[in-house]
Design an enzyme around this catalytic site. Structure first.
Site, PDB file in Angstrom:
ATOM      1  N   ARG A 154       0.798  -1.194   0.044  1.00  0.00           N
ATOM      2  CA  ARG A 154      -0.104   0.053   0.179  1.00  0.00           C
ATOM      3  C   ARG A 154       0.642   1.059  -0.057  1.00  0.00           C
ATOM      4  NH1 ARG A 154      -3.937  -3.283   3.214  1.00  0.00           N
ATOM      5  NH2 ARG A 154      -2.746  -3.164   5.199  1.00  0.00           N
ATOM      6  N   ASP A 169      -6.603  -7.363  -6.198  1.00  0.00           N
ATOM      7  CA  ASP A 169      -6.146  -7.958  -4.909  1.00  0.00           C
ATOM      8  C   ASP A 169      -7.412  -8.975  -4.484  1.00  0.00           C
ATOM      9  OD1 ASP A 169      -4.731  -8.775  -2.797  1.00  0.00           O
ATOM     10  OD2 ASP A 169      -5.418  -7.057  -1.533  1.00  0.00           O
ATOM     11  N   PHE A 225     -11.716  -5.544  -5.550  1.00  0.00           N
ATOM     12  CA  PHE A 225     -12.002  -6.296  -4.087  1.00  0.00           C
ATOM     13  C   PHE A 225     -11.308  -5.446  -2.882  1.00  0.00           C
ATOM     14  CE2 PHE A 225     -10.692  -8.633  -8.016  1.00  0.00           C
ATOM     15  CZ  PHE A 225     -11.682  -9.695  -8.256  1.00  0.00           C
ATOM     16  N   ASP A 285     -16.346  -3.734  -4.391  1.00  0.00           N
ATOM     17  CA  ASP A 285     -16.419  -5.098  -3.715  1.00  0.00           C
ATOM     18  C   ASP A 285     -17.628  -5.452  -3.947  1.00  0.00           C
ATOM     19  OD1 ASP A 285     -14.260  -6.273  -1.463  1.00  0.00           O
ATOM     20  OD2 ASP A 285     -16.345  -6.983  -1.615  1.00  0.00           O
ATOM     21  N   SER A 286     -17.815  -6.906  -3.940  1.00  0.00           N
ATOM     22  CA  SER A 286     -19.285  -7.508  -3.998  1.00  0.00           C
ATOM     23  C   SER A 286     -20.164  -7.568  -2.630  1.00  0.00           C
ATOM     24  CB  SER A 286     -19.206  -8.929  -4.531  1.00  0.00           C
ATOM     25  OG  SER A 286     -18.378  -9.683  -3.733  1.00  0.00           O
ATOM     26  N   CYS A 324      -2.919 -14.358  -3.520  1.00  0.00           N
ATOM     27  CA  CYS A 324      -2.619 -14.554  -1.924  1.00  0.00           C
ATOM     28  C   CYS A 324      -3.090 -16.326  -2.001  1.00  0.00           C
ATOM     29  CB  CYS A 324      -3.461 -13.726  -1.096  1.00  0.00           C
ATOM     30  SG  CYS A 324      -5.403 -14.143  -0.963  1.00  0.00           S
TER      31      CYS A 324
END
Length: 393
Positions: free
Chosen positions: A212, A297, A228, A250-251, A337
């Protein structure tokens, strides 16, 4: 003292190289009465002690706590946690007034397989990924309080979603020590709310802190899309970096709510930010040429090897969309990830996506997990986070 697990002949070789797992296929037999979560001594076919660890039903049958024949008692937990804290102090992550958010224990990386502890100000959020660590949770919490001293006022246990469901432990999240409702933490001078009650992981993705910060350096004057976004970490770093506009997607409606709260906490009334509760692929389809800095991400696309093929297709499809939509001269931060997705797997998926787009793409940075998420040199599986920063002509 402890019940024993006996290995098949020749199956101690990986343990001789200090790999901290014993797989079920390496076991000849076990003592009667061993229960999941028990501390066991591992014995070679020739009758020699080789390790002590937590027993568990499944592919990984023993997670090694020590290669010395020692009791796993209060002194053990204190020594291991003291060593973990000492490393964070040595590298300047703990006791930093500008940053009170860090990982104190990273499983095998801190020789405590199955245990994660993240610190948010005066609260430590503890997560067990093995039945053995769950069984020992109260002893670990006592040791945490002792080792951390005045740094710590609360220990919150959050393992409902990380323990093996077949163990049927009836686990509930809750405080083991303290009970503060103050859930604002600081990362590199930026404040954010931590949802350790209902949020993913321990409430925040501590492992992206340095990435970040890197994004902040590239954000000035750019139109930023944070896909995301979860709690909006990349978004408020981009805003501090001077982004022209920042859109967070984002969902999850809860994630969008928390993103908006975090942005408002740092930049109240700032009109540069807008958040959208939408599907990532649909949003990218409608975002043609609007953004010149995109962050991808996503959550882990593969949590086990059987899902690897589909995961790589997912990464390829997602990155291909970003390559199609990003402005010329744009910068793409893209991550995986998934532990089972290697650096080469991920890079090849992104390479294929770039080739399909026909764009000229250059690698600016190759990213990984930060120093407070250390990798045990004898356990390369601990390297899970990988990322690329790409310049797209």
């Amino acid at each position: 003292m402890y019940k024993k697990v006996y290995l098949k002949k020749g199956k101690e070789e990986s343990l001789k190289r200090f790999h901290p797992w014993v797989f079920s296929g390496a076991i000849q037999h076990v003592d009667d009465g061993i229960a999941e979560g028990d501390i066991v001594r591992v014995i070679t076919a020739s009758g020699d002690f080789i390790a002590v660890g937590h027993y568990q039903v499944g592919s990984i049958a023993v997670r090694v706590l020590s290669f010395r024949d020692i009791p796993i008692d209060d002194e053990f937990w204190q020594k291991r946690l003291s060593a973990a804290l000492a490393m964070r102090l040595d590298i300047g992550i703990a006791d930093n007034p500008d940053n009170n958010t860090y990982r104190l224990v990273h499983g095998e990386g801190d020789h405590l397989p199955g245990l994660v502890v993240d610190c948010y100000g005066k609260t430590a959020v503890m997560q067990a990924h093995s039945v053995g660590m769950h069984v020992c949770r109260k002893a670990i919490a006592r040791a945490l309080v002792s080792v951390m001293g005045t740094r710590l006022e609360n220990v919150y246990y959050k393992s409902e979603t990380t323990l093996p469901f077949k163990a049927d432990l009836g686990q509930e999240n809750g405080f083991l020590y303290g009970g503060s409702t103050d859930n604002v933490a600081v990362e590199n001078g930026l404040r954010f709310y931590v949802d350790w009650l209902r949020g993913q992981k321990t409430g925040f993705f501590v492992d992206q802190r340095e990435n970040r910060s890197l994004l902040e350096r590239y954000a000035r004057g750019r139109s930023v899309l944070n896909m995301f976004c979860y709690t909006g970490g990349f978004s408020f770093y981009a805003m501090r970096g001077g982004a022209r506009l920042v859109h967070s997607v984002d969902s999850s409606a809860k994630a969008i709510e928390l993103t908006n709260r975090n942005v408002a906490l740092n930049f109240p009334g700032d009109q540069r930010h807008e958040a959208f509760c939408e599907d990532a692929f649909k949003f990218l389809d409608a975002a043609d040429g609007q953004y010149d800095l995109i962050i991808l991400d996503p959550p882990a696309f593969a949590k086990h090897r059987a899902a690897l093929h589909n995961a790589l297709k997912g990464y390829m499809r997602l990155n291909a969309k970003a390559f199609e939509r990003i402005k010329p001269g744009g910068i793409l931060f893209t991550f995986s990830c998934s532990q089972v997705v290697t650096k080469d797997h991920f890079r090849n998926a992104v390479f294929t996506a770039a080739a399909q787009s026909g764009r000229k793409v250059r690698i600016l940075h190759q990213l990984h997990q930060p120093a407070d998420h250390p990798i045990n040199i004898y356990h390369p599986e601990g390297e899970y986070l990988k990322g690329l920063v790409l310049y797209v002509e």
